[in-house]
Design an enzyme around this catalytic site. Sequence first.
Site, PDB file in Angstrom:
ATOM      1  N   HIS A 108      36.579  36.066  48.028  1.00  0.00           N
ATOM      2  CA  HIS A 108      36.398  35.926  46.572  1.00  0.00           C
ATOM      3  C   HIS A 108      34.919  35.694  46.268  1.00  0.00           C
ATOM      4  O   HIS A 108      34.522  34.613  45.835  1.00  0.00           O
ATOM      5  CB  HIS A 108      37.261  34.734  46.143  1.00  0.00           C
ATOM      6  CG  HIS A 108      37.463  34.503  44.691  1.00  0.00           C
ATOM      7  ND1 HIS A 108      36.443  34.439  43.775  1.00  0.00           N
ATOM      8  CD2 HIS A 108      38.600  34.310  43.980  1.00  0.00           C
ATOM      9  CE1 HIS A 108      36.941  34.194  42.577  1.00  0.00           C
ATOM     10  NE2 HIS A 108      38.246  34.108  42.676  1.00  0.00           N
ATOM     11  N   GLU A 142      35.459  40.893  44.246  1.00  0.00           N
ATOM     12  CA  GLU A 142      36.189  40.357  45.395  1.00  0.00           C
ATOM     13  C   GLU A 142      36.849  41.483  46.184  1.00  0.00           C
ATOM     14  O   GLU A 142      37.401  42.408  45.585  1.00  0.00           O
ATOM     15  CB  GLU A 142      37.258  39.376  44.897  1.00  0.00           C
ATOM     16  CG  GLU A 142      36.709  38.380  43.890  1.00  0.00           C
ATOM     17  CD  GLU A 142      37.808  37.707  43.068  1.00  0.00           C
ATOM     18  OE1 GLU A 142      38.935  37.553  43.573  1.00  0.00           O
ATOM     19  OE2 GLU A 142      37.544  37.344  41.920  1.00  0.00           O
TER      20      GLU A 142
HETATM   21  C1  BG6 Z   1      40.099  35.392  40.181  1.00  0.00           C
HETATM   22  C2  BG6 Z   1      41.383  35.716  39.484  1.00  0.00           C
HETATM   23  O1  BG6 Z   1      40.024  36.050  41.385  1.00  0.00           O
HETATM   24  O2  BG6 Z   1      40.028  33.987  40.409  1.00  0.00           O
HETATM   25  C3  BG6 Z   1      41.433  34.966  38.183  1.00  0.00           C
HETATM   26  O3  BG6 Z   1      41.454  37.120  39.280  1.00  0.00           O
HETATM   27  C4  BG6 Z   1      41.274  33.483  38.419  1.00  0.00           C
HETATM   28  O4  BG6 Z   1      42.672  35.224  37.528  1.00  0.00           O
HETATM   29  C5  BG6 Z   1      39.996  33.259  39.212  1.00  0.00           C
HETATM   30  O5  BG6 Z   1      41.200  32.806  37.188  1.00  0.00           O
HETATM   31  C6  BG6 Z   1      39.711  31.802  39.548  1.00  0.00           C
HETATM   32  O6  BG6 Z   1      40.808  31.214  40.155  1.00  0.00           O
HETATM   33  P1  BG6 Z   1      40.772  29.686  40.520  1.00  0.00           P
HETATM   34  O7  BG6 Z   1      42.112  29.382  41.099  1.00  0.00           O
HETATM   35  O8  BG6 Z   1      39.665  29.514  41.539  1.00  0.00           O
HETATM   36  O9  BG6 Z   1      40.478  28.953  39.248  1.00  0.00           O
END
Ligand code: BG6
Length: 299
Positions: free
Chosen positions: A164, A268
């Site tokens: 990510h 990502e």
């Molecule tokens: C992204 C998702 O990869 O991560 C989003 O597509 C999400 O929907 C974001 O809001 C952040 O996620 P988190 O769990 O780290 O707040």
Amino acid sequence: MSASLHELNRRFGIPRVLRFSAGEGGLWRAEVTTEHCTAELYRHGAQLTRWWPTGHDEVLWLSQQARFLYDKAIRGGVPVCFPWFADNRPAHDPDGPAHGYARITTWQFTDAKQHDDRRVTLSLRTDIDPFELRYDVTFGPSLEMSLTVTNASSAPAHFESALHTYFVVSQIKQVHVTGLEHARYLDTVGGESRPMQQDGEPIRFDAETDRTYESDAATRLVDPGLQRIITIEKTNSQSTVVWNPWDRKAKAMGDFGDDEWPGMLCVESGNIEPNAIALEPGASHAMRVVIGVESIGAD
Ligand code: BG6
């Protein structure tokens, strides 16, 4: 039982190149400094938090509000999402954490080596039932991340995954992403999943964006303001997620500064439904992502 920091440095430290220390919140991290780059990786979540090649500015975005706690994911860098993405929890684990367990798991450092060309590879492992995970990160003029998943059980199993990557950008409205011009995607802004197709143009940003593209293509994040292109090449990854929370959603997150969203973009690399990976007992899957930086002219 985990080794002490002293023991880690004795086993894997490389003088003036790689050292292990207590970082934010007392969490252990590896600090890498070579002629090629500067980087930092936390044992918590095996999470990269910094990397820039020598002669360039920071590439990985890290929120100033990031929390460094054992039960929280670090906001920024490169969280490892596994064994599911976002809220795609399996039926047997309805209360599991968003993006799975890997990013809130304490990994173990298992190896470190410096190559003849002075790049450094750091290896970590963890178990997330029924899988064994190995993560190899090579720090050089490019950043290479390889996540290898093995089904350690006697039954078939499947998973989703994503590296990510949060990137620093000059101003979200002035950057674009190429490589996905004709790809199909699910638009998940607002919580629904709408099937869409990119309109032949690079992706540009003027509102909250949360899309899962079905594509194994390399992408390029073009940033005229920072006069650079971040290149993202990948192997064994059929999904690319592009995300910026924009103002309202950024404000709703406790670990994301209200005014930070214009300066970041996530691109990502992963394998997300309908591209989840099925593994027979004993089988492995390795996804590899290579991040690079190219300079561009001012105009
Ligand atoms: C992204 C998702 O990869 O991560 C989003 O597509 C999400 O929907 C974001 O809001 C952040 O996620 P988190 O769990 O780290 O707040």
